[in-house]
Enzyme design. Structure first.
Site, PDB file in Angstrom:
ATOM      1  CB  VAL A  14      -0.975  -0.021   1.210  1.00 22.36           C
ATOM      2  CG1 VAL A  14      -1.729   1.290   1.320  1.00 22.36           C
ATOM      3  CG2 VAL A  14      -1.939  -1.188   1.072  1.00 22.36           C
ATOM      4  CD  GLU A 129     -12.832   7.303   1.444  1.00 24.47           C
ATOM      5  OE1 GLU A 129     -13.354   8.421   1.490  1.00 24.47           O
ATOM      6  OE2 GLU A 129     -13.470   6.238   1.573  1.00 24.47           O
ATOM      7  N   GLY A 134     -10.995  -0.095   0.705  1.00 21.63           N
ATOM      8  CA  GLY A 134      -9.881   0.190  -0.215  1.00 21.63           C
ATOM      9  C   GLY A 134     -10.160   1.395  -1.092  1.00 21.63           C
ATOM     10  CD  GLU A 190      -1.898 -10.946   5.116  1.00 22.41           C
ATOM     11  OE1 GLU A 190      -0.729 -11.306   5.344  1.00 22.41           O
ATOM     12  OE2 GLU A 190      -2.180  -9.889   4.549  1.00 22.41           O
ATOM     13  CE  LYS A 205     -11.215  -3.679   5.641  1.00 27.63           C
ATOM     14  NZ  LYS A 205     -11.022  -4.747   4.653  1.00 27.63           N
TER      15      LYS A 205
END
Ligand code: HSE
Length: 423
Positions: A14, A129, A134, A190, A205
């Site tokens: 990221v 954000e 995402g 993962e 989230k």
């Protein structure tokens, strides 16, 4: 033109994507938005990550204090993940008067009030954000474009890993373990998949989204959570046959002066807009009392989609004269404000002996707890038969009591799975 210096903490997927966009779009952003953004500092353990991005090694800071003391840094972008040291670094940055932009949902969901307190002291900005969905601009949609609404409901697919696994199980009829292994080999899941497959990631989230929706902090630990590890190829096959798909949904609903906030797998009718969100895609469905239904769909992870959300926050932050404050985050919702005995339709799959009266016995337990049956099917007649029920709306408590009693019936061998049905 206004010059803005950014420090990026963590140059992994990221952070790297964010730097790429900041470098490639620097000129365009300056022309269109009047802010000239430079990467003034970076923090990472691997120097090659800095040079691979074409950045000069001289901007690699030795620690967070060096970044906090750097007068050329206005905004600190955090892409490290995990609670610590991310939280400590960001509190330091905010106390030094730097605004922050973060993609770290776990840290943000757990420590939002600490960050807000530190930000309020210096007037620094707090932007997040990229924590949720995402590349989908759901946070800005809720904070900047829905002021006219009371939010009544959120239903979301906000974890790409589980959606990818469930989609492949649906398309291939494959087992959970087999698809998980493939997803790990392909880098979708993962090595330690617990945060995703047990629903923690979705609950972080949902905590952020529902706090915004209900103007009060909804802490992660009061959100009901169940993951996808108990979903079998058999459940997926039956769902398909009956016109449903199985999805991991994050759900928040206003219920009078209480709310529902929950993450769990659901049977979703194939005709529902969220049923067609496949693979690693995310989607958020929001119901506002003025606007009605809104749905956002897009990539919930990845270098450029998440980088897109981060850079959007950086540009937005750079153009603010005064940053928005969120004092409502100090007003914390408690367990008694959550509807624990929420109502739902249910799917129940059990194995029973194919003998006279077994269905009547099960039906009489349902009758006792006022659970009404909407559909029933019995697969091929063998000595042991799989029996499937879909109920009408009933409470969690009534369903649990009925299941406990059904389990003890002499000709019921096992209750294989119970999944809520969302209309
Ligand atoms: N683990 C997350 C997902 C990545 O699978 O959606 C983005 O938060």
């Amino acid at each position: 033109m206004k010059k803005v210096g950014v420090a990026v903490l963590g140059l992994g997927v990221v952070g790297g994507g964010t730097c790429r966009i900041l470098i490639d779009r620097k000129k365009q952003i300056a022309e269109e938005y009047g802010v000239d953004i430079d990467i003034a500092a970076v923090l990472d353990r691997i120097p090659e990550r800095v040079t691979n991005l074409g950045l000069d090694l001289s901007i690699l800071a030795k620690d967070i204090d060096e970044i906090c003391d750097n007068p050329n840094v206005n905004i600190v972008v955090e892409c490290m993940g995990g609670s610590e040291p991310a939280r400590t670094f960001l509190i330091k940055a905010l106390e030094a008067g730097k605004s922050i932009v973060t993609s770290n949902k776990e840290m943000f969901a757990k420590f939002w009030p600490d960050l807000e307190k530190a930000a309020a002291k210096t007037g620094a900005g707090l932007y997040y954000e990229a924590t949720t969905g995402g590349g989908m601009p759901i946070i800005r949609t809720m904070t900047q474009a829905m002021q006219a609404n009371g939010i009544q409901e959120i239903k979301a697919i906000i974890n790409g890993t589980t959606n990818y696994i469930l989609t492949r199980m649906t398309e291939e009829g494959a087992d959970y373990q087999q698809v998980l292994k493939d997803a790990q080999a392909l880098g979708y899941a993962e090595a330690n998949p617990v945060a995703d497959v047990e629903g923690y990631d979705s609950s972080y989230k949902l905590s952020i989204l529902s706090s915004l929706a209900f103007n009060k902090r909804v802490p992660v630990d009061i959100i009901y959570r169940e993951g996808i590890t108990k979903i079998t190829a058999e459940d997926i096959r039956i769902a398909k046959d009956m016109g449903f798909v199985i999805k991991l949904l994050a759900i928040a609903k206003q219920r009078g002066d209480k709310i529902e906030a929950r993450v769990h797998p659901v049977f979703l009718p194939k005709s529902h807009p969220l049923a067609n969100v496949n693979g690693s895609f995310n989607a958020v469905f929001v119901v506002g009392d003025a606007v009605g239904d809104i749905m956002l769909y897009g990539r919930g992870a990845g270098a450029l989609p998440t980088g897109s959300a981060i850079v959007s926050d950086v540009v937005f932050c750079a153009r603010q004269v005064e940053h928005a404050r969120y004092p409502e985050m100090f007003n914390v919702m408690t367990q008694d404000q959550i509807v624990s005995d929420f109502e739902s339709d249910y799917y129940l799959r059990l194995n029973a002996r194919d003998v006279s009266g077994v269905i009547a016995d099960i039906a009489s337990v349902f009758k006792k707890y006022k659970v009404s049956i909407s559909q029933m099917r019995q697969d091929e007649s063998k000595e042991v038969i799989p029996v499937i029920f879909i109920t009408h709306k009933t409470t969690e408590k009534a369903m649990k009591q009925a299941i406990e009693e059904i389990k003890s019936l002499p000709n019921v061998l096992s209750v294989e799975n119970v999944i809520r049905v969302e209309k």
